[in-house]
Design an enzyme around this catalytic site. Structure first.
Site, mmCIF file in Angstrom:
data_model
loop_
_atom_site.group_PDB
_atom_site.id
_atom_site.type_symbol
_atom_site.label_atom_id
_atom_site.label_comp_id
_atom_site.label_asym_id
_atom_site.label_seq_id
_atom_site.Cartn_x
_atom_site.Cartn_y
_atom_site.Cartn_z
ATOM 1 N N ILE A 214 85.809 -9.213 69.158
ATOM 2 C CA ILE A 214 86.695 -10.274 68.690
ATOM 3 C C ILE A 214 86.011 -11.629 68.808
ATOM 4 C CG2 ILE A 214 88.905 -11.443 69.055
ATOM 5 C CD1 ILE A 214 90.064 -8.794 70.007
ATOM 6 N N THR B 47 78.315 -5.882 76.939
ATOM 7 C CA THR B 47 78.672 -5.093 75.754
ATOM 8 C C THR B 47 78.481 -5.881 74.466
ATOM 9 O OG1 THR B 47 81.004 -5.746 75.993
ATOM 10 C CG2 THR B 47 80.348 -3.662 76.996
ATOM 11 N N GLY B 48 78.103 -7.140 74.578
ATOM 12 C CA GLY B 48 77.843 -7.950 73.391
ATOM 13 C C GLY B 48 76.520 -7.570 72.744
ATOM 14 N N ASP C 121 77.021 -15.104 82.859
ATOM 15 C CA ASP C 121 78.223 -14.369 83.253
ATOM 16 C C ASP C 121 79.274 -15.370 83.707
ATOM 17 O OD1 ASP C 121 80.187 -12.800 84.475
ATOM 18 O OD2 ASP C 121 78.733 -11.309 85.153
ATOM 19 N N TYR D 230 91.820 -2.552 84.455
ATOM 20 C CA TYR D 230 91.768 -3.519 83.361
ATOM 21 C C TYR D 230 93.152 -4.132 83.132
ATOM 22 C CZ TYR D 230 91.587 -5.142 78.499
ATOM 23 O OH TYR D 230 91.696 -5.882 77.351
ATOM 24 N N LYS E 212 94.456 -8.103 83.794
ATOM 25 C CA LYS E 212 95.057 -8.934 82.751
ATOM 26 C C LYS E 212 96.454 -9.412 83.157
ATOM 27 C CE LYS E 212 91.739 -8.979 79.711
ATOM 28 N NZ LYS E 212 91.095 -10.227 79.274
#
Length: 305
Positions: free
Chosen positions: A12, A35-36, A52, A134, A138
């Site tokens: 995204i 993961t980019g 980071d 995860y 969030k």
């Protein structure tokens, strides 16, 4: 407008950064490249910083009018729960500090996964069911954000099942649209959990980006769902994929390998709050979004070379 996009080499984030730049904004990206992938940024002209955002001493030069925080460990089955939680929460704390320092608007990625297997359509204020570290991270971010309402412009976006350009580098965490589409592209039977009646609210990344940018002009700080409001079964998704490909490939069913207590069986967003606060409503029907996406993959490659 000067913008910072964290996780900007990811799925995204890269779509967002490229769209903001296309609209004429000055864009800087920060990504630790967990993961980019730099291939996601072909054509990007702005500043790129490999770092980071969860580091205690994180800093980035420059001033910003808006910060879009997309960086996170997003794989719900990432092997280290403690790392997922700590990095996601600390990264958010750092972005809050940076936003306050710059008096910048902060738009951040939350997730629909924290609804677990709760009632559908899922509403922002319903009871949460956390199935992963995860989701836990969030929800903690959302709780932190709510304490800042009225003190700064902060908007959390609970993305539902986003699919589209530049997701292939996510590997196993890429969308079902991508994985099933790739199988069918190769002439294979698409493999789904038996008996394909699980549902997903699939939203095209172009809509997700529009919602994210719309959050800059939210009428007030808020946390909202970003989805289409439509739940599509796995079986119906395969029917749509067959229509897009002009094929008639039957699914192959197999037993779900995950503990049902950790698997989100159905997702569907209640979109009223996003419509009210962001003036956002998804524009891309699933079939048209998939067709547009697959044209991109045909031109740019289906595999993550």
């Amino acid at each position: 407008m000067k913008c910072l996009v964290t996780g900007g080499a990811g799925f995204i984030g890269s779509n967002l950064a490229l769209d903001l730049e296309k609209q004429g904004h000055e864009v800087a990206i920060v990504d630790n490249m967990l993961t980019g992938n730099k291939n996601n940024l072909n054509g990007f002209k702005g500043k790129f910083v490999e770092a980071d955002v969860s580091d205690n001493n994180f800093n980035v030069d420059g001033s910003f009018d808006a910060i879009f925080h997309e960086a996170a460990i997003t794989d719900p089955r990432y092997p280290n729960d403690e790392e997922t939680y700590n990095k996601n929460v600390q990264g958010f704390k750092n972005m809050i500090k940076l936003s306050q320092k710059n008096n910048a608007k902060l738009i951040y990625a939350s997730t629909a996964s924290l609804y677990g297997n709760g009632k559908v359509p899922m509403q922002e204020d319903q009871e949460k069911e956390l199935l992963s570290a995860y989701g836990k991270s969030k929800l903690e971010m959302d709780n932190m954000a709510e304490k800042l309402f009225g003190k700064m412009h902060i908007v959390g976006l609970r993305y539902f099942n986003v699919f589209g350009q530049r997701e292939k580098y996510k590997g196993r965490a890429a969308s079902m649209v991508y994985h099933l589409g790739k199988q069918m592209k190769q002439g294979k039977n698409p493999r789904i959990f038996r008996f394909g009646e699980q549902k997903r609210d699939h939203i095209y990344v172009k809509d997700a980006v529009d919602a994210t940018i719309s959050a800059l002009n939210a009428k007030q700080s808020c946390i909202v769902n970003v989805g289409t409001g439509i739940g599509t079964t796995f079986n119906d998704l395969i029917k749509i994929l067959n229509e897009v490909f002009g094929k008639n490939i039957e699914p192959e069913y197999f037993d779900m390998p995950y503990d049902p207590k950790t698997y989100q069986a159905n997702t569907q967003a209640n979109t009223k709050k996003a419509e009210n606060f962001l003036k956002f409503r998804a524009k891309w029907p699933l079939s048209k979004g998939i067709a547009d996406y697959f044209k991109f993959l045909d031109a740019n490659g289906w595999e993550n070379e």
